[in-house]
Design a protein around this motif. Sequence first.
Motif, PDB file in Angstrom:
ATOM      1  N   TRP B 275     151.063  83.703  45.434  1.00 50.90           N
ATOM      2  CA  TRP B 275     150.850  83.201  44.211  1.00 50.90           C
ATOM      3  C   TRP B 275     151.487  81.654  44.388  1.00 50.90           C
ATOM      4  O   TRP B 275     150.830  80.738  43.766  1.00 50.90           O
ATOM      5  N   ALA B 276     152.412  81.441  44.846  1.00 47.64           N
ATOM      6  CA  ALA B 276     153.125  80.200  44.862  1.00 47.64           C
ATOM      7  C   ALA B 276     152.456  79.216  45.458  1.00 47.64           C
ATOM      8  O   ALA B 276     152.186  77.918  45.173  1.00 47.64           O
ATOM      9  N   PHE B 430     153.197  87.822  43.483  1.00 46.80           N
ATOM     10  CA  PHE B 430     153.540  87.297  42.197  1.00 46.80           C
ATOM     11  C   PHE B 430     154.964  87.373  41.875  1.00 46.80           C
ATOM     12  O   PHE B 430     155.495  88.270  42.444  1.00 46.80           O
ATOM     13  N   PRO B 431     155.352  86.490  41.092  1.00 50.32           N
ATOM     14  CA  PRO B 431     156.659  86.733  40.482  1.00 50.32           C
ATOM     15  C   PRO B 431     156.837  87.951  39.878  1.00 50.32           C
ATOM     16  O   PRO B 431     155.996  88.300  39.283  1.00 50.32           O
ATOM     17  N   MET B 432     158.014  88.686  40.014  1.00 52.36           N
ATOM     18  CA  MET B 432     158.180  89.984  39.602  1.00 52.36           C
ATOM     19  C   MET B 432     158.542  89.917  37.694  1.00 52.36           C
ATOM     20  O   MET B 432     157.993  90.495  37.328  1.00 52.36           O
ATOM     21  N   PHE B 433     159.129  89.051  37.712  1.00 49.70           N
ATOM     22  CA  PHE B 433     159.465  88.610  36.171  1.00 49.70           C
ATOM     23  C   PHE B 433     159.252  87.244  35.514  1.00 49.70           C
ATOM     24  O   PHE B 433     158.704  86.488  36.443  1.00 49.70           O
ATOM     25  N   ASP B 454     159.114  94.814  49.332  1.00 51.98           N
ATOM     26  CA  ASP B 454     160.600  95.524  50.008  1.00 51.98           C
ATOM     27  C   ASP B 454     161.657  94.172  50.299  1.00 51.98           C
ATOM     28  O   ASP B 454     162.832  94.455  49.970  1.00 51.98           O
ATOM     29  N   GLU B 455     161.194  93.154  51.086  1.00 54.08           N
ATOM     30  CA  GLU B 455     162.156  92.160  51.400  1.00 54.08           C
ATOM     31  C   GLU B 455     163.084  91.601  50.313  1.00 54.08           C
ATOM     32  O   GLU B 455     164.208  90.868  50.550  1.00 54.08           O
ATOM     33  N   VAL B 467     162.688  87.377  42.585  1.00 45.75           N
ATOM     34  CA  VAL B 467     161.924  88.600  43.327  1.00 45.75           C
ATOM     35  C   VAL B 467     160.274  88.331  43.079  1.00 45.75           C
ATOM     36  O   VAL B 467     160.000  88.258  41.949  1.00 45.75           O
ATOM     37  N   ARG B 468     159.982  88.663  44.043  1.00 45.66           N
ATOM     38  CA  ARG B 468     158.395  88.609  44.013  1.00 45.66           C
ATOM     39  C   ARG B 468     158.069  90.336  44.039  1.00 45.66           C
ATOM     40  O   ARG B 468     158.507  90.968  44.667  1.00 45.66           O
TER      41      ARG B 468
END
Lengths: 588, 588
Positions: B275-276, B430-433, B454-455, B467-468
Amino acid sequence: MYRTHTCGELRIDNVGQSVTLAGWVQRVRKMGGMTFVDLRDRYGITQLVFNSETNQELNERANKLGREFVIQIVGTVNERYSKNANMPTGDIEIIVNELNLLNASDVPPFTIEDQSDGGDDIRMKYRYLDLRRSCVRKNLELRHKMCIEVRNYLSDLGFLEVETPMLIGSTPEGARDFVVPSRMNPGQFYALPQSPQTLKQLLMVAGFDRYFQIVKCFRDEDLRADRQPEFTQIDCEMSFVTQEDIIQTFEGMAKHLFKTLRGVEINEPFLRLPWAEAMRRFGSDKPDMRFGMEFVELMDTLKCGTFPVFDNATYIGGICAPGCAVYTRKQLDQLTDFVKRPQIGAKGLVYARVQEDGSVKSSVDKFYTPEQLDALKQKMDAKPGDLILILSGDDTLKTRKQLCELRLEMGERLGLRDKNKFALLWVTEFPMFEWSDEEQRLMAMHHPFTHPMDEDIALLDTNPSAVRADAYDMVCNGIEVGGGSIRIHDPKLQAKMFEILGFTPERAQEQFGFLMNAFKYGAPPHGGLAYGLDRWVSIFAGLDSIRDCIAFPKNNSGRDVMLDAPAAIDQKQLDELFLKVDLTEENA
Amino acid sequence: MYRTHTCGELRIDNVGQSVTLAGWVQRVRKMGGMTFVDLRDRYGITQLVFNSETNQELNERANKLGREFVIQIVGTVNERYSKNANMPTGDIEIIVNELNLLNASDVPPFTIEDQSDGGDDIRMKYRYLDLRRSCVRKNLELRHKMCIEVRNYLSDLGFLEVETPMLIGSTPEGARDFVVPSRMNPGQFYALPQSPQTLKQLLMVAGFDRYFQIVKCFRDEDLRADRQPEFTQIDCEMSFVTQEDIIQTFEGMAKHLFKTLRGVEINEPFLRLPWAEAMRRFGSDKPDMRFGMEFVELMDTLKCGTFPVFDNATYIGGICAPGCAVYTRKQLDQLTDFVKRPQIGAKGLVYARVQEDGSVKSSVDKFYTPEQLDALKQKMDAKPGDLILILSGDDTLKTRKQLCELRLEMGERLGLRDKNKFALLWVTEFPMFEWSDEEQRLMAMHHPFTHPMDEDIALLDTNPSAVRADAYDMVCNGIEVGGGSIRIHDPKLQAKMFEILGFTPERAQEQFGFLMNAFKYGAPPHGGLAYGLDRWVSIFAGLDSIRDCIAFPKNNSGRDVMLDAPAAIDQKQLDELFLKVDLTEENA
């Protein structure tokens, strides 16, 4: 991927391979220093072996596994010492050398076995656990396969599956609609379709020629046993066809399904019974033809001026239950109680046993001579050992329906309603209308778009209640699995039909104007039918109820007890819809 | 059957045969004593010939046929004198000897031709006539074929299609639900599903392992262009899988569809863009990769302390439009107006032309030395004749999105967005939030069930906004066609996620208790994705709008203008539901 194989696929040929499996713990058995774990997934069960001598730590962890824990293991396929011929993987076991706990599980509220200890209510609340039982899952696998077969069969015949809208207009004719308030159109409501009937007719007007859809439909009815507020239809329509074409097409589909899904070859054409004959011979428009026990009309035989009950009857009919002369008084009383139940409503039951010597002994002996009873025996074609059961009444249709229930009950008692036997037929020539006492008018027996039989069109003006419809039901084992009709494509005939049904032209226009307008622009002759998918699957699955063919069914109050739906909604949601809930005291 | 053949199947081999056809009159042409009628059905057009010399009465009746009349004819297949190579039946015609009028037609309100004279509104009102146009019908045929291919592809991989309920509970999180009042449960409401997300997760808990469904979903949103309140999803979920397994499976399906439906072979694996990176290079999480024109970041190049606009910017980026140095002042003004439109919101546009001699002439010449402009040219890798377009701003994400719009506009102008070319990729990580200014809290970018990478799990406690998610979108030609994620299967992680999203434990339990309870009983690792079928079909069909892939679409007010739905309902219906409509003055 968390696995190299499923729990259903390893065989003797795989011995020696290193494999990774994942699934649910069905059972843990400790035998001496060994621990055996049955690992389950959708595809089967594989036995895992842990040995405390080889790896004590692993064995201890295996001993702590509970039912329904989700694990992943790595191990080597080994030939079993004692093979289990009852399971496809029964020749092998896995010697485990790595165990990963993927998820623990609380103790499930019932056992995940075909014979579960869970009652209906708890199974529905925890439906996601119930669905783990292979007997339930298999029904949904069958449903999937049936849908794939139906789609490919119809697609190969040039049918197009077209999705019709779910948010349509409400039509008060027929059953009650579920409605959906529109926020963007305040005060207005969509309705969820009871069937895509008018939309598929519009597709015929649009020249789509052959349409089908496997589609959710909705009816807000008080739920009788085994009805669901949302149900699924296989909905079909064709243009430029007659009844014969539709019957050929869908009889072909039914045969295809029986062959591919049940391995049953049906080579003969299905029987076709006109409605009047079905009522006369079986008292039902969906007769169960897996067994005989046809009605015999006994007006001539038993109306002798000696027994007032029969003398005053407008219908007397009997069935002959083979080998049932041995029924005890208690059994006969049970049958009498059965027909007198309010749901059936007969006033009483007359029986006659044919004795071993050929003489007849009946509950009305004192009203008839032995000769008259012998004539009854002849008329019924009863053999020694048979039991004749007779109902009478002053309403022929009602009495026949009562006798039908008795026939089905006797078929059940005699084991003649075998779930692995399939008796299919078409019932045709339905009455176009039925009289509604409530509405004090004729109602369409199917729906207002049904075409009358061509030869009866003239009767529309003179004797509409005698008109037969160009309609047909497919019946299997006493259950209507599908039904349909040739539709009216002539706007003038459609207008006359609405008139007979008591619609003012304005109301017809208001409710069905979109269809009548469409018919002005070249509607082709067309017809179709619809199957109840849930019911159709349940027959193929040999189930009594449709519930277990549905992943997440609702209960008899229309509730999904697992989701706890329906429920109250936020005031904000109501405000946006310009709605107020206005409960009466008893509901508040 | 009203016909022996369709209007699309007769060929030179059929010459001499007697045939019966049925269909719609497309056109009637009189030429001397001959009358030619083009007869149309779903399958094609066949030319009919009437000859006044042979049969004057028949010829006269043919002359009276109007457009869209439905007729049946009997005739003989004849080789045409002047063949029409443009139509499959162009070698033959039918010499008619019998003509039956099946239905007349009013003059249709627009022409039934691919290039119709009907505007959008009238076409929607008479959608059943619009659907007769072969260009519209073909889209629905394509949709049918795509569904058949999807179903067979997934079924062959062991996926089961399971119907999830349409009447579920309302979940205020996310978009607005359509609600359905329950008569049997007064004051309570069902909701129509926005997607079967939680239900398919329950099916994974149930061990169904591989699920799909082509299913109607509902969102009560204010309809932006090309959104529908009801839409169709290809909804999928798998157990015991990682992101890689899902990507492999559905990349395979996409390739299969392109091959079977469009004849396009895609052999390489799809590109995967985090995403980035997608945002950095294209300013979009759904970049159109049919063309280049990648962003070049120009902070180092243009932040020279000489031009305050750039000096104060937190982002400066440019694209290089090949061959566009010839753009006139007017064209450049148009582009400036384009980026300054409120929907895009840029403050201005800086451009620089690379002249034939290699020198650079820009709108900010006075702020930069020729050397600095030459460095710009080098950085942009611009050639003589190219046009450099530059945006800047104090919000990197916003400015990139503006530059993305400009890039798409230039791609459009340069004809680089070819509908017959397909550029597919996966966007991942993607970003989580995302932060919601309105709610003043973090919101789930996908939904609350998405698993973090996971990481990044440790970051949930320290820096949640970094968080991704273990999520992925499939993008085709700049359109998100599908998307999904690995789901959380650990009840503890799910509880933490609700906490970060600002749910109290009570509210989480109230809304998603059924799912969290289910997760206590052994949820497997699982994940899935969903495709927007309407959009997917429109891409295959080369359409700009999804409307013409839908048989009966709604307009931007959520109305079906053909059915005139939604509409007011009877008071009796409202009473049965214990509802009152309470309009404000402006709505009454």
